[in-house]
Design an enzyme around this catalytic site. Structure first.
Site, short mmCIF file in Angstrom:
data_model
loop_
_atom_site.label_atom_id
_atom_site.label_comp_id
_atom_site.label_asym_id
_atom_site.label_seq_id
_atom_site.Cartn_x
_atom_site.Cartn_y
_atom_site.Cartn_z
N ASN A 14 7.29 -2.95 -7.11
CA ASN A 14 7.06 -1.44 -6.86
C ASN A 14 6.14 -1.27 -7.82
O ASN A 14 6.64 -0.90 -8.96
CB ASN A 14 8.80 -0.55 -6.86
CG ASN A 14 8.38 0.90 -6.87
OD1 ASN A 14 7.40 1.37 -5.67
ND2 ASN A 14 9.16 1.61 -6.98
N TRP A 15 5.22 -0.18 -6.86
CA TRP A 15 3.66 -0.50 -7.68
C TRP A 15 3.93 1.15 -7.85
O TRP A 15 3.06 1.41 -8.91
CB TRP A 15 2.82 -0.45 -6.64
CG TRP A 15 2.20 -2.20 -7.17
CD1 TRP A 15 2.72 -2.81 -7.89
CD2 TRP A 15 1.04 -2.73 -6.52
NE1 TRP A 15 2.33 -4.54 -7.33
CE2 TRP A 15 0.87 -4.22 -7.19
CE3 TRP A 15 -0.07 -1.82 -5.84
CZ2 TRP A 15 -0.17 -5.16 -6.37
CZ3 TRP A 15 -0.79 -3.03 -4.61
CH2 TRP A 15 -0.55 -4.70 -5.99
N LYS A 16 4.73 2.04 -7.42
CA LYS A 16 4.80 3.82 -8.15
C LYS A 16 3.47 4.06 -7.39
O LYS A 16 2.91 4.14 -6.45
CB LYS A 16 5.51 2.96 -8.80
CG LYS A 16 6.71 2.49 -9.54
CD LYS A 16 7.36 2.89 -10.44
CE LYS A 16 8.75 1.94 -10.67
NZ LYS A 16 9.43 2.89 -12.18
N HIS A 99 14.96 5.06 -3.85
CA HIS A 99 14.70 4.98 -4.83
C HIS A 99 14.75 6.53 -6.28
O HIS A 99 14.59 7.30 -5.88
CB HIS A 99 12.87 4.40 -5.16
CG HIS A 99 12.80 4.19 -6.72
ND1 HIS A 99 12.55 4.52 -7.53
CD2 HIS A 99 12.66 3.11 -7.06
CE1 HIS A 99 12.26 3.88 -8.97
NE2 HIS A 99 12.41 3.20 -8.39
N GLU A 101 14.00 7.35 -8.57
CA GLU A 101 12.59 8.46 -8.46
C GLU A 101 12.91 9.23 -7.38
O GLU A 101 12.10 10.87 -7.95
CB GLU A 101 11.64 7.72 -9.55
CG GLU A 101 10.97 7.55 -10.69
CD GLU A 101 9.83 6.31 -10.63
OE1 GLU A 101 10.00 6.44 -9.63
OE2 GLU A 101 10.20 4.99 -11.12
N GLU A 171 20.28 -0.46 -8.93
CA GLU A 171 18.80 -0.19 -9.65
C GLU A 171 19.88 0.80 -10.90
O GLU A 171 19.06 1.63 -10.57
CB GLU A 171 17.47 0.45 -8.90
CG GLU A 171 17.39 -0.55 -8.30
CD GLU A 171 15.33 -0.25 -8.44
OE1 GLU A 171 14.80 -1.54 -9.09
OE2 GLU A 171 15.06 0.73 -8.10
N GLY A 177 12.73 1.19 -16.19
CA GLY A 177 11.36 1.56 -17.12
C GLY A 177 11.97 2.09 -18.35
O GLY A 177 11.24 2.46 -19.16
N SER A 217 14.11 -2.70 -15.37
CA SER A 217 13.12 -3.33 -16.57
C SER A 217 13.64 -4.89 -16.55
O SER A 217 13.31 -6.19 -17.36
CB SER A 217 13.79 -2.99 -18.14
OG SER A 217 13.99 -1.51 -18.25
N GLY A 238 9.43 -3.35 -11.03
CA GLY A 238 8.35 -1.40 -11.30
C GLY A 238 7.55 -2.33 -12.03
O GLY A 238 6.62 -3.28 -11.83
N GLY A 239 7.44 -2.39 -12.92
CA GLY A 239 6.44 -2.19 -14.53
C GLY A 239 6.18 -3.94 -14.72
O GLY A 239 4.85 -3.53 -14.94
C1 PEP Z 1 11.79 0.41 -9.83
O1 PEP Z 1 11.48 1.29 -10.60
O2 PEP Z 1 12.39 0.26 -9.10
C2 PEP Z 1 11.56 -0.36 -11.52
C3 PEP Z 1 13.06 -1.37 -11.45
O3 PEP Z 1 11.70 -0.25 -12.36
P1 PEP Z 1 11.13 -1.04 -13.81
O4 PEP Z 1 10.89 -2.45 -13.49
O5 PEP Z 1 9.98 -0.93 -14.59
O6 PEP Z 1 12.28 -0.73 -14.62
#
Ligand code: PEP
Length: 259
Positions: A14-16, A99, A101, A171, A177, A217, A238-239
């Site tokens: 997920n590149w956000k 999500h 966010e 999640e 994050g 994470s 994500g990251g």
């Molecule tokens: C996400 O935003 O879906 C996510 C899992 O982020 P991260 O891997 O950075 O925690």
């Protein structure tokens, strides 16, 4: 649609709100080689602006390109919104809905998320539904109640047939994050709980074939331990999906499991 004996693992980045079109094309071209050697589903949920170019770069590869959100409306005077048909037209084969966010920063309620899910599955769009509890809810010990509410309300009126289009992404909000992933044991316990809920509502067959991803994470260092769990079928990353090196390492951590 599903193999009888196993769930195919699915790892989605997920590149956000990151990257340019040029960066997306280069990333997809390099990732294509990783995908060839890994018999799992690999996806990238990219910003709207680069769906078309990323999908073009992914043509003929095993990488699916998706969107991170869509409107709950079909079309109309909704300035700034992007519809399911539009993301499909641009080349998206899946969409992330709900999500944390979107829930937290853009006030998306369970009702709105359900409208989006229904819109997506009615358009035959593969849908990744994100659910998860906040840190406060986790500390209060109400994780199961929160997840049950989200699953029942977000998937309300989704038929057994349409459930085949759904991927669930658990999640925990406190893990997104933060660098602090859920332990493999906590994640597995929660995935089992979600699968049981799905079985009770949509039947064992649907539950047995439902891909439940973990997100929060995920890194090359913890991916293997999480994937060792029976009910963890992949990741929403994500990251760590922004770097080709770390995303590749996460994908490669599942090789032991499939062979
Ligand atoms: C996400 O935003 O879906 C996510 C899992 O982020 P991260 O891997 O950075 O925690």
């Amino acid at each position: 649609m599903f193999p009888e004996s196993m769930r195919v693992r699915k790892i989605i980045g997920n590149w956000k709100m990151y990257k340019t079109i040029a960066e997306a094309k280069a990333f997809v071209a390099s990732l294509a080689f990783v995908a060839i050697n890994n018999p799992i589903h690999i996806g990238l949920a990219v910003p709207f602006t680069m769906i078309a170019s990323a999908a073009e770069a992914a043509r003929g590869t095993l990488i699916a390109i998706g969107a991170q959100n869509m409107s709950d409306e079909a079309e109309g005077p909704y300035t700034g919104e992007v519809s399911c048909q539009m993301i499909k037209d641009a080349g998206a084969s899946f969409v992330i809905i709900g999500h944390s966010e979107r829930r937290r920063l853009f006030q998306e309620t369970d009702f709105i998320i359900n409208r989006k899910v229904i819109r997506a599955v009615n358009s035959n769009m593969q849908t990744v539904l994100c659910i998860g509890e906040t840190l406060e809810e986790y500390n209060q010990g109400v994780t199961k109640e929160v997840l049950k509410k989200q699953i029942m309300e977000n998937l309300q009126a989704v038929t057994v047939e349409q459930m085949k289009l759904i991927t669930l992404a658990y999640e925990p909000v406190w893990a997104i994050g933060t660098g602090q992933s859920a332990t493999a044991e906590i994640a597995e316990h929660t995935h089992q709980f979600c699968r049981e809920l799905i079985a009770n509502k949509w039947g064992k067959n649907i539950a047995d074939h439902l891909v439940i991803q973990y997100g929060g994470s995920v890194k090359p260092e913890n991916a293997g331990g999480l994937l060792d769990q029976i009910d963890i079928d992949g990741f929403l990353v994500g990251g760590a999906s922004l770097s080709l090196d770390s995303f590749t390492k996460i994908i490669q951590s599942q090789q032991i499991k499939v062979s």
